[in-house]
Each structure stands twice: as C-alpha cells, then as structure tokens.
Design an enzyme around this catalytic site. Sequence first.
Site, PDB file in Angstrom:
ATOM      1  N   CYS A  73       0.348   9.760   2.343  1.00 23.39           N
ATOM      2  CA  CYS A  73      -0.075   8.835   1.286  1.00 23.39           C
ATOM      3  C   CYS A  73      -0.449   9.651   0.061  1.00 23.39           C
ATOM      4  O   CYS A  73      -1.439  10.398   0.083  1.00 23.39           O
ATOM      5  CB  CYS A  73      -1.254   7.981   1.745  1.00 23.39           C
ATOM      6  SG  CYS A  73      -1.812   6.803   0.492  1.00 23.39           S
ATOM      7  N   HIS A 149      11.365   5.996   2.661  1.00 23.45           N
ATOM      8  CA  HIS A 149      11.453   5.099   1.511  1.00 23.45           C
ATOM      9  C   HIS A 149      12.886   4.681   1.229  1.00 23.45           C
ATOM     10  O   HIS A 149      13.831   5.463   1.430  1.00 23.45           O
ATOM     11  CB  HIS A 149      10.913   5.792   0.249  1.00 23.45           C
ATOM     12  CG  HIS A 149       9.429   5.864   0.191  1.00 23.45           C
ATOM     13  ND1 HIS A 149       8.656   4.921  -0.459  1.00 23.45           N
ATOM     14  CD2 HIS A 149       8.556   6.770   0.712  1.00 23.45           C
ATOM     15  CE1 HIS A 149       7.376   5.252  -0.342  1.00 23.45           C
ATOM     16  NE2 HIS A 149       7.294   6.371   0.360  1.00 23.45           N
ATOM     17  N   GLU A 197       4.740  -1.669   0.540  1.00 23.56           N
ATOM     18  CA  GLU A 197       4.393  -0.612   1.481  1.00 23.56           C
ATOM     19  C   GLU A 197       4.399  -1.149   2.906  1.00 23.56           C
ATOM     20  O   GLU A 197       3.807  -2.203   3.179  1.00 23.56           O
ATOM     21  CB  GLU A 197       3.004  -0.049   1.159  1.00 23.56           C
ATOM     22  CG  GLU A 197       2.926   0.698  -0.166  1.00 23.56           C
ATOM     23  CD  GLU A 197       1.656   1.524  -0.262  1.00 23.56           C
ATOM     24  OE1 GLU A 197       1.405   2.319   0.668  1.00 23.56           O
ATOM     25  OE2 GLU A 197       0.936   1.373  -1.257  1.00 23.56           O
ATOM     26  N   CYS A 206       1.700   2.994  -5.483  1.00 23.80           N
ATOM     27  CA  CYS A 206       2.057   3.748  -4.277  1.00 23.80           C
ATOM     28  C   CYS A 206       2.474   5.151  -4.717  1.00 23.80           C
ATOM     29  O   CYS A 206       3.492   5.316  -5.397  1.00 23.80           O
ATOM     30  CB  CYS A 206       3.193   3.065  -3.519  1.00 23.80           C
ATOM     31  SG  CYS A 206       3.753   3.973  -2.058  1.00 23.80           S
ATOM     32  N   GLY A 209       5.659   6.284  -3.071  1.00 29.02           N
ATOM     33  CA  GLY A 209       6.731   5.467  -3.650  1.00 29.02           C
ATOM     34  C   GLY A 209       7.139   5.968  -5.019  1.00 29.02           C
ATOM     35  O   GLY A 209       8.327   6.016  -5.363  1.00 29.02           O
TER      36      GLY A 209
END
Length: 266
Positions: A73, A149, A197, A206, A209
């Site tokens: 994260c 992703h 997410e 994010c 992201g």
Amino acid sequence: MKRQFHKMHGLGNDFVVLDGREQPIEMTPALAKALADRHLGIGCDQLILLEPSEHADVRMRIWNHDGGEVESCGNASRCVVALTGAGTLETGGGIVEGGKIGAEIEVTLPPPHFAWDEIPLNYPMDTARLPLGWGPLDHPMALSVGNPHLVFFVDDAAAIDLDSLGPSIEHDPAFPERINVNVASIRDGEIHLRTWERGAGLTLACGTGACATAVAAIVRKKVASPVRVHMRGGELTIGWAAGEPIRMRGSASHVFKGEIDLEQFV
C-alpha cells in the site's frame, strides 16, 4: 487489552495503525474487518500492523477493509515513514525505502513486474494489452507494483461507473488473487485517476494505483517521467524508468491517536 492506535491518511486514503513491535498483536481477518468497520469499529480503508523486521527498520502488514491481507500500500507506506521515521519498510511486496522531502514523504517501491505469472493472471496473456473487456473498458495493461493492477486509459475517467464495473472486474476468474482496477485520463501531460481497490472499493486515493497507472502511461508513451497524478483526495508525483524502482512523493497526515480494547472484538 487496551492498545494505542494512530489514525492517519494519505490523500484521504485512511488507515488505522497499530504498533506490535514491543507488544505483539495477533491480528486475524475477523479482527481487522471489525476494526475497519466505520460504524462499529474505528473505521478505515486499511488496517496497518507494525512488527519487528530482520530485513528492514520495520515490517508493515496490511489488511483491507474486508479483512483480507494484502502485500502493498503506497499511501500507507508514506504514513508509516512519517509516523516512525523508518528509512526502510518490509512489506509483502518487497522492501520499500522512504524519507522526508520538505513537507512531503517520498517512498521508493521495487521495480514493477509485467510477466503474467508474476502479477498474477490465471493463464498466459499479453499483459501490455489484455484481450479482455468489461462494458466500456477493454484492453487494459496488467502489472504488479507489489500488488496486482489493471490500468484502463479512457477519455473521461469520471464518466466510468466504477461502482458497477469495479466488483465484477476485481473478482473476474482471470485474476486468482483478485485485482485493483484503475481508470485514467491524460490531460496536459498529467494523469487523472480513479481506482477501485480490491477489498476496499472506491477510495479517495490509491498510492500503488497511481504508481501502476504512471508506469503504464510511461510505457505507452502517453506521459513523461516524473508525472503528476490527480485523484479525488489530492496529488502524487510518480517517477519511473525501465528497470528502475518507482518513486512516489506526496503528503502523509496524522489525524489523531487513541486507545481501544481489542478484546471487545474477539
């Protein structure tokens, strides 16, 4: 069994941070989900547990809002660096380096992976342009930046109904560990991004992201590095070159600290 916690956020992507380095905490999916509940717990997108590490200054473990443990994260990494002053973090997605630059925090994530089995996908496909589509979204790039992703480039990211499309893409059988879904538009050499997410849904920002989308945009020659990524919660600056780690710079905010009795959730 009262334990201190910190409430933090990176561009509105919010976290509950528990420190288990001196007094271990036995975290479970059920406990993480209960603490993340915005009505009956503390409330957060992700729960972060700090533990001792033999490979870095601190080990950072991450549970999504639904109680599922994940590898990486980006926004939480900046928050943990800001909170602890750690220069290196051990995560499930690799070692993250970090430090303060002015009023912002910069973290360096390991280089991205593009091989289908490293993302992972369930079967071999061209990850640069997957032969898959969901309604108005098709042919995304798939990659891992410590977690998996998909990146779709569209004319107007705000026009995409991610509330409806996000869950079906996240849980598609092509993705054995589920997947994060990014839709992005390019304007004036900068990225405008929305992310669904896995395990958390739509968030204000994010970090991974933004990293994945910036890498995909650089690979497709849509932008130059470093690039500014705009999300509802704010902006990040992402830098990357082929074969190199990913650099992410942005804010990390401490909201408050408190105490909670973990036994009430067991």
